[in-house]
Design a protein around this motif. Structure first.
Motif, PDB file in Angstrom:
ATOM      1  N   PHE A  19       0.837  -1.199   0.000  1.00  0.00           N
ATOM      2  CA  PHE A  19       0.000   0.000   0.000  1.00  0.00           C
ATOM      3  C   PHE A  19       0.878   1.258   0.000  1.00  0.00           C
ATOM      4  CE2 PHE A  19      -2.275   3.369   2.199  1.00  0.00           C
ATOM      5  CZ  PHE A  19      -3.513   3.363   1.586  1.00  0.00           C
ATOM      6  N   ASN A  20       1.873   1.298   0.855  1.00  0.00           N
ATOM      7  CA  ASN A  20       2.775   2.449   0.902  1.00  0.00           C
ATOM      8  C   ASN A  20       3.591   2.575  -0.377  1.00  0.00           C
ATOM      9  OD1 ASN A  20       1.907   3.087   3.489  1.00  0.00           O
ATOM     10  ND2 ASN A  20       3.565   1.976   4.491  1.00  0.00           N
ATOM     11  N   ARG A  21       3.983   1.448  -0.956  1.00  0.00           N
ATOM     12  CA  ARG A  21       4.745   1.481  -2.196  1.00  0.00           C
ATOM     13  C   ARG A  21       3.922   2.067  -3.337  1.00  0.00           C
ATOM     14  NH1 ARG A  21       9.802   1.559  -3.500  1.00  0.00           N
ATOM     15  NH2 ARG A  21      10.139   0.030  -1.815  1.00  0.00           N
ATOM     16  N   LEU A  22       2.669   1.671  -3.441  1.00  0.00           N
ATOM     17  CA  LEU A  22       1.812   2.185  -4.509  1.00  0.00           C
ATOM     18  C   LEU A  22       1.394   3.631  -4.250  1.00  0.00           C
ATOM     19  CD1 LEU A  22      -0.476  -0.928  -5.161  1.00  0.00           C
ATOM     20  CD2 LEU A  22       1.555  -0.213  -6.429  1.00  0.00           C
ATOM     21  N   ALA A  23       1.277   4.018  -2.980  1.00  0.00           N
ATOM     22  CA  ALA A  23       0.900   5.394  -2.651  1.00  0.00           C
ATOM     23  C   ALA A  23       2.065   6.363  -2.823  1.00  0.00           C
ATOM     24  CB  ALA A  23       0.361   5.483  -1.234  1.00  0.00           C
ATOM     25  N   GLY A  24       3.296   5.855  -2.766  1.00  0.00           N
ATOM     26  CA  GLY A  24       4.452   6.717  -2.916  1.00  0.00           C
ATOM     27  C   GLY A  24       4.888   7.389  -1.631  1.00  0.00           C
ATOM     28  N   ARG A  25       4.294   7.048  -0.520  1.00  0.00           N
ATOM     29  CA  ARG A  25       4.669   7.610   0.775  1.00  0.00           C
ATOM     30  C   ARG A  25       4.183   6.679   1.868  1.00  0.00           C
ATOM     31  NH1 ARG A  25       1.303  13.037   1.661  1.00  0.00           N
ATOM     32  NH2 ARG A  25       2.391  12.852   3.640  1.00  0.00           N
ATOM     33  N   LYS A  26       4.731   6.850   3.080  1.00  0.00           N
ATOM     34  CA  LYS A  26       4.390   5.972   4.194  1.00  0.00           C
ATOM     35  C   LYS A  26       3.123   6.481   4.867  1.00  0.00           C
ATOM     36  CE  LYS A  26       9.154   4.495   5.077  1.00  0.00           C
ATOM     37  NZ  LYS A  26      10.238   4.394   6.073  1.00  0.00           N
ATOM     38  N   LEU A  27       1.994   5.920   4.471  1.00  0.00           N
ATOM     39  CA  LEU A  27       0.713   6.294   5.068  1.00  0.00           C
ATOM     40  C   LEU A  27       0.252   5.271   6.094  1.00  0.00           C
ATOM     41  CD1 LEU A  27      -1.223   7.555   1.910  1.00  0.00           C
ATOM     42  CD2 LEU A  27      -0.052   8.924   3.635  1.00  0.00           C
ATOM     43  N   ALA A  28       0.426   3.990   5.788  1.00  0.00           N
ATOM     44  CA  ALA A  28      -0.013   2.926   6.692  1.00  0.00           C
ATOM     45  C   ALA A  28       1.128   2.498   7.595  1.00  0.00           C
ATOM     46  CB  ALA A  28      -0.523   1.732   5.886  1.00  0.00           C
ATOM     47  N   LEU A  29       0.793   2.093   8.814  1.00  0.00           N
ATOM     48  CA  LEU A  29       1.798   1.600   9.754  1.00  0.00           C
ATOM     49  C   LEU A  29       2.294   0.235   9.308  1.00  0.00           C
ATOM     50  CD1 LEU A  29       0.238   2.547  13.212  1.00  0.00           C
ATOM     51  CD2 LEU A  29       1.839   3.844  11.815  1.00  0.00           C
ATOM     52  N   VAL A  30       3.601   0.047   9.397  1.00  0.00           N
ATOM     53  CA  VAL A  30       4.234  -1.209   8.987  1.00  0.00           C
ATOM     54  C   VAL A  30       5.110  -1.692  10.124  1.00  0.00           C
ATOM     55  CG1 VAL A  30       5.775  -2.319   7.336  1.00  0.00           C
ATOM     56  CG2 VAL A  30       4.186  -0.565   6.548  1.00  0.00           C
ATOM     57  N   ASP A  31       4.944  -2.979  10.485  1.00  0.00           N
ATOM     58  CA  ASP A  31       5.751  -3.577  11.540  1.00  0.00           C
ATOM     59  C   ASP A  31       5.782  -5.075  11.307  1.00  0.00           C
ATOM     60  OD1 ASP A  31       7.172  -2.897  14.154  1.00  0.00           O
ATOM     61  OD2 ASP A  31       5.879  -4.544  14.781  1.00  0.00           O
ATOM     62  N   ASP A  32       6.798  -5.733  11.897  1.00  0.00           N
ATOM     63  CA  ASP A  32       6.913  -7.182  11.746  1.00  0.00           C
ATOM     64  C   ASP A  32       5.846  -7.939  12.518  1.00  0.00           C
ATOM     65  OD1 ASP A  32       9.123  -6.771  10.153  1.00  0.00           O
ATOM     66  OD2 ASP A  32      10.559  -6.948  11.812  1.00  0.00           O
ATOM     67  N   THR A  33       5.169  -7.291  13.433  1.00  0.00           N
ATOM     68  CA  THR A  33       4.131  -7.944  14.230  1.00  0.00           C
ATOM     69  C   THR A  33       2.901  -8.209  13.372  1.00  0.00           C
ATOM     70  OG1 THR A  33       4.917  -6.738  16.170  1.00  0.00           O
ATOM     71  CG2 THR A  33       2.745  -7.784  16.322  1.00  0.00           C
ATOM     72  N   PRO A  34       2.364  -9.425  13.371  1.00  0.00           N
ATOM     73  CA  PRO A  34       1.141  -9.689  12.592  1.00  0.00           C
ATOM     74  C   PRO A  34      -0.064  -8.946  13.172  1.00  0.00           C
ATOM     75  CG  PRO A  34       2.300 -11.737  13.124  1.00  0.00           C
ATOM     76  CD  PRO A  34       2.930 -10.653  13.944  1.00  0.00           C
ATOM     77  N   GLY A  35      -0.964  -8.547  12.295  1.00  0.00           N
ATOM     78  CA  GLY A  35      -2.201  -7.900  12.720  1.00  0.00           C
ATOM     79  C   GLY A  35      -2.063  -6.440  13.053  1.00  0.00           C
ATOM     80  N   VAL A  36      -1.123  -5.736  12.412  1.00  0.00           N
ATOM     81  CA  VAL A  36      -0.967  -4.306  12.682  1.00  0.00           C
ATOM     82  C   VAL A  36      -2.166  -3.532  12.157  1.00  0.00           C
ATOM     83  CG1 VAL A  36       0.435  -2.272  12.190  1.00  0.00           C
ATOM     84  CG2 VAL A  36       1.541  -4.447  12.719  1.00  0.00           C
ATOM     85  N   THR A  37      -2.552  -3.799  10.919  1.00  0.00           N
ATOM     86  CA  THR A  37      -3.690  -3.103  10.303  1.00  0.00           C
ATOM     87  C   THR A  37      -4.996  -3.714  10.793  1.00  0.00           C
ATOM     88  OG1 THR A  37      -2.353  -2.671   8.333  1.00  0.00           O
ATOM     89  CG2 THR A  37      -4.733  -2.418   8.121  1.00  0.00           C
ATOM     90  N   ARG A  38      -5.921  -2.841  11.175  1.00  0.00           N
ATOM     91  CA  ARG A  38      -7.224  -3.308  11.656  1.00  0.00           C
ATOM     92  C   ARG A  38      -8.377  -2.688  10.886  1.00  0.00           C
ATOM     93  NH1 ARG A  38      -6.180  -3.202  18.264  1.00  0.00           N
ATOM     94  NH2 ARG A  38      -4.866  -5.087  18.325  1.00  0.00           N
ATOM     95  N   ASP A  39      -8.326  -1.404  10.625  1.00  0.00           N
ATOM     96  CA  ASP A  39      -9.361  -0.748   9.828  1.00  0.00           C
ATOM     97  C   ASP A  39      -8.965  -0.760   8.361  1.00  0.00           C
ATOM     98  OD1 ASP A  39     -11.440   0.425  11.715  1.00  0.00           O
ATOM     99  OD2 ASP A  39      -9.590   1.158  12.632  1.00  0.00           O
ATOM    100  N   ARG A  40      -9.948  -0.623   7.507  1.00  0.00           N
ATOM    101  CA  ARG A  40      -9.643  -0.507   6.080  1.00  0.00           C
ATOM    102  C   ARG A  40      -9.340   0.961   5.754  1.00  0.00           C
ATOM    103  NH1 ARG A  40     -15.363  -1.276   6.258  1.00  0.00           N
ATOM    104  NH2 ARG A  40     -16.551   0.259   5.058  1.00  0.00           N
ATOM    105  N   ARG A  41      -8.259   1.140   5.025  1.00  0.00           N
ATOM    106  CA  ARG A  41      -7.780   2.481   4.704  1.00  0.00           C
ATOM    107  C   ARG A  41      -7.767   2.661   3.190  1.00  0.00           C
ATOM    108  NH1 ARG A  41      -3.833   6.460   6.323  1.00  0.00           N
ATOM    109  NH2 ARG A  41      -3.426   5.413   8.295  1.00  0.00           N
ATOM    110  N   PRO A  42      -8.488   3.644   2.661  1.00  0.00           N
ATOM    111  CA  PRO A  42      -8.422   3.923   1.216  1.00  0.00           C
ATOM    112  C   PRO A  42      -7.247   4.830   0.888  1.00  0.00           C
ATOM    113  CG  PRO A  42     -10.089   5.308   2.223  1.00  0.00           C
ATOM    114  CD  PRO A  42      -9.518   4.455   3.333  1.00  0.00           C
ATOM    115  N   GLY A  43      -6.817   4.773  -0.349  1.00  0.00           N
ATOM    116  CA  GLY A  43      -5.719   5.614  -0.815  1.00  0.00           C
ATOM    117  C   GLY A  43      -5.649   5.590  -2.327  1.00  0.00           C
ATOM    118  N   ASP A  44      -4.920   6.520  -2.895  1.00  0.00           N
ATOM    119  CA  ASP A  44      -4.749   6.641  -4.338  1.00  0.00           C
ATOM    120  C   ASP A  44      -3.408   6.051  -4.733  1.00  0.00           C
ATOM    121  OD1 ASP A  44      -7.189   7.904  -4.562  1.00  0.00           O
ATOM    122  OD2 ASP A  44      -6.322   9.892  -4.255  1.00  0.00           O
TER     123      ASP A  44
END
Length: 511
Positions: A19-44
């Motif tokens: 998601f961050n790669r396609l967006a071109g910037r770090k918008l979503a949190l990224v970590d080695d821990t599973p289950g970091v993302t919980r809500d759905r996040r839209p982006g361009d």
């Protein structure tokens, strides 16, 4: 953009990284821990010449509907339903798992185009996992490396092949449009003429509002009540929200962008790396917002952390509004309301007159009043005052309460003008600006709030000294001497140490 793709997969396969790669910037949190993302996040997304809307989702897990994992799965399925297709990510290094096969069955039942993406293809032993992915029956897997950016051209070709060029490129103009980020950078306010009040307030301009507060204060529930749907993940657990999610809705014909943020705990209690990232994302949302709503629990209001959050908003220069949530749990409302008013005035003196509204996120009570106060505070936050009115006001307040004398010398306030808005900032030309006491500055700010009707917003007052026409231009301080200049003869004798009045020696007699 007519194409919307949901990025789906099991936990920890690299969905947010892609998601961050396609967006071109770090918008979503990224970590080695599973289950970091919980809500759905839209982006361009921007992929070479391809533009589309993407939705980052939580990892699919098998759990009951009442559990947190079950509610996260419902959010993922809702993202699949509202999208045109999916980017199905698998971990090529780890190979297929039962969760991958379950998600493949869910996607097949939806009957929408699916692009199978084999992430982490740069790892050793990833070829066996890619070959194993053929068992899913979703076509040829596309090898990519979301972390390093490898395989993006192949991913672009796979998307165009799955959806068709007519769907991916509806028009030549939209294909080369600029991508819009999830958080818009605010434009600085332009300077206004000294003799007018500035441009009129535009009530149709989009408004950015951040919802902040302690964990489990009801921020996500409040936003869901605004939208009329379960857009954000909620529950009795504290700290569910991690990312700062932006959602759009219309209020009386005006576009509002709401930012849901993670709960802000005391700094000493934030120890885990993931929570530090969530707090940093929430602070970033505060800086880019225009109005910040501080959600307080009516049953336990004004904890120490609540006051620190409000003070942070004031120091950042945002327009604050207090929302006392869970008002439906209060029995004796009149007595509680008087107590809250007294505590607000006593504990937040730096923003005297701050707007406070009682709301109930579960029932929707007070939401209309909350939006009215948000619009009112935003109008005050953008207010400009003409220089003529400010100088007349300055003469009046200085005559009523002159500045104190410092070291026996009276301070003189000469001139005042507004140098910026958002928040309102004022400059006062005076003598000895570094000697103005803080108490007198508070007196001026409180008088500004009362006389120009600017309650509840942070105000800035700075002091500057006028230019001294007798000061040297090289910056060195010189004091003019009152003694006459020394003559050349006196200066010469002074340099040799001899006195001008010394008698000459007599000449020696010749024998």
């Amino acid at each position: 953009m007519s194409l919307t793709l949901a990025i789906v997969g099991r936990p920890n396969v690299g969905k947010s990284t892609l998601f961050n790669r396609l967006a071109g910037r770090k918008l979503a949190l990224v970590d080695d821990t599973p289950g970091v993302t919980r809500d759905r996040r839209p982006g361009d997304a921007r992929l070479v010449d391809l533009r589309f809307t993407m939705i980052d989702t939580a990892g699919l897990e098998v759990a009951g509907p009442d559990t947190l994992e079950g509610r996260m799965r419902a959010q993922t399925e809702a993202a699949i339903d509202e999208s045109d297709g999916a980017l199905f990510l698998i971990d090529a290094k780890a190979g297929l798992t039962p969760a991958d096969e379950l998600l493949a069955d869910i996607l097949r039942k939806r009957g929408k185009p699916v692009v199978l993406v084999a992430n982490k293809a740069e790892a050793k032993g990833a070829e066996s996992g890619m070959l194993d992915a053929w068992r899913l029956g979703l076509g040829e897997p596309c090898p990519v490396s979301a972390e390093h950016g490898g395989g993006m051209l192949d991913l672009r070709d796979a998307i165009v092949e799955a959806f068709g060029e007519e769907r991916c490129f509806p028009s030549s103009d939209s294909a080369f449009g600029e991508a819009v980020t999830d958080v818009d950078v605010p434009t600085p306010a332009d300077g206004a003429d000294e003799n007018d009040e500035g441009p009129d307030y535009d009530e149709t301009k989009p408004l950015r509002v951040a919802i902040v507060g302690r964990p489990n204060a009801g921020k996500s529930t409040l936003i869901n009540q605004f939208l009329g749907q379960d857009r954000l993940l909620t529950g009795p657990e504290a700290g569910i929200t991690r990312d700062s999610i932006a959602v759009d809705f219309d209020w009386k014909g005006r576009k509002i962008k709401l930012f849901d943020t993670a709960g802000l705990r005391r700094k000493a209690r934030v120890q885990e790396k993931l929570e530090k990232l969530s707090v940093a994302d929430a602070l970033r949302a505060i800086r880019f917002a225009e109005v910040v709503v501080v959600v307080l629990d009516s049953t336990i209001p004004f904890e120490k952390q609540d006051l620190q959050i409000a003070d942070l908003i004031v120091r950042e220069g945002r327009a604050p509004v207090i929302a006392f949530n869970k008002w439906d749990l209060i029995d004796n409302r009149q007595e509680k309301l008087a107590e809250l008013r007294e505590m607000t005035d006593r504990l937040l003196p730096q923003v005297r007159g701050i707007r406070a509204v009682t709301v109930a996120g579960q029932t929707g009570e007070g939401l209309e009043r909350l939006m009215d106060n948000i619009a009112l505070v935003h109008r005050v936050w953008n207010r400009r005052i003409s220089t003529a009115r400010l100088n007349r006001w300055l003469d009046h307040v200085v005559g009523h309460h002159p500045p104190p004398a410092i070291s026996g010398r009276r301070l003189k306030l000469k001139y005042m003008t507004q140098i910026k808005a958002r928040p309102p900032g004022f400059m006062i030309s005076c003598t000895r600006p570094d000697a103005v006491p803080e108490s007198y500055t508070r007196y001026l700010i409180n008088s500004l709030r009362a006389d120009f009707e600017m309650p509840g917003v942070p105000l800035r007052v700075v002091y500057r000294s006028g230019d001294n026409p007798y000061a040297p231009k090289d910056g060195k301080t010189r004091r003019p001497s009152l003694m006459p200049k020394k003559s050349a003869t006196r200066a010469k004798s002074a340099g040799t140490g001899k006195s001008r009045t010394a008698k000459p020696k007599p000449a020696k007699k010749r024998g």
